[in-house]
Design an enzyme around this catalytic site. Structure first.
Site, PDB file in Angstrom:
ATOM      1  N   PHE A  19      -4.962   0.252   6.819  1.00 36.60           N
ATOM      2  CA  PHE A  19      -4.661  -0.566   5.823  1.00 36.60           C
ATOM      3  C   PHE A  19      -5.746  -0.481   4.854  1.00 36.60           C
ATOM      4  O   PHE A  19      -6.815   0.296   5.039  1.00 36.60           O
ATOM      5  CB  PHE A  19      -4.710  -2.086   6.330  1.00 36.60           C
ATOM      6  N   GLY A 127      -3.338 -16.641   0.679  1.00 42.30           N
ATOM      7  CA  GLY A 127      -4.797 -16.677   0.399  1.00 42.30           C
ATOM      8  C   GLY A 127      -5.539 -15.667   0.446  1.00 42.30           C
ATOM      9  O   GLY A 127      -6.563 -15.658  -0.186  1.00 42.30           O
ATOM     10  N   GLU A 154       3.957   7.517  16.622  1.00 39.47           N
ATOM     11  CA  GLU A 154       3.480   6.449  16.224  1.00 39.47           C
ATOM     12  C   GLU A 154       2.676   5.515  17.492  1.00 39.47           C
ATOM     13  O   GLU A 154       2.329   4.378  17.272  1.00 39.47           O
ATOM     14  CB  GLU A 154       4.079   5.070  15.399  1.00 39.47           C
TER      15      GLU A 154
END
Length: 201
Positions: A19, A127, A154
């Site tokens: 990420f 947030g 994967e």
């Protein structure tokens, strides 16, 4: 307030791995008028997800999946999570309904019949993350559902589990289902189940 009430001063990638985390410097308009002081915020770029609740109206059953989730384990929840089918929009030009159909095939070995019904689109953690989730309900035949599925490249190891709606709702009420995708989808089903059975039955 509109987008003109936000001023991005700088953005840099703080981390890039499976990420990405971006660091922003910004300021925004205040309700009292004027501008805030300069803020520094890190934002988790998770991507955009699609989940699909696989429902068999003829048998009043749900096709769910169970798979390993490291983050759930680290947060003190069961590592193997009971979930709806879901995946990330990661192919150019692929629509959310197309992702729902692809993931139903890859993770559960099932083909969705007819159109997918939209449930809701929401932010998972506004947030700190840009991730959105788009949820659908898809009609399936659960008579032969089962087995182990997922993409080998994967490292996916996904077990298909067929449960009656009543049994699944009991698990939900008992707090045995922990993830937001599935919780939102099941509460939607609780409100729309009879209508689905009439329309799809």
């Amino acid at each position: 307030m509109s987008d003109t009430a936000i001023e991005i001063l700088d953005r840099e990638t703080a981390y890039q791995g499976f990420f990405r985390i971006d660091r922003y410097r910004l300021r925004h308009r205040l309700y009292s008028g004027g501008w805030s002081g300069e803020l520094s915020r890190e934002v988790f770029e998770r991507g955009h997800a699609v989940g699909v609740l696989l429902y068999d109206p003829a048998r009043d059953t749900l096709v769910l999946i169970e798979q390993f989730r490291l983050a759930a384990h680290l947060a003190g929840f069961p590592a193997w999570q009971l979930e709806i089918v879901a995946g990330i929009i990661d192919r150019p030009g692929e629509s959310a309904p197309e992702v729902a159909r692809r993931e139903a095939k890859e993770e559960a070995g099932l083909t969705i019949e007819g159109e997918v019904l939209p449930i809701h689109r929401y932010l998972t953690s506004p947030g700190g993350s840009t991730e959105t989730v788009t949820l659908y309900c898809g009609r399936v035949d659960s008579s032969d559902a089962g087995g182990i599925h997922g993409c080998a490249d994967e490292q996916e190891d996904i077990k298909v589990i067929v449960k009656s709606c009543d049994e699944t709702m009991e698990l939900l009420r008992a707090g045995k289902i922990d993830n937001g995708f599935t919780i939102v989808a099941l509460y939607w089903l609780a409100a729309n189940r009879e209508g689905l059975r009439r329309n799809w039955g």
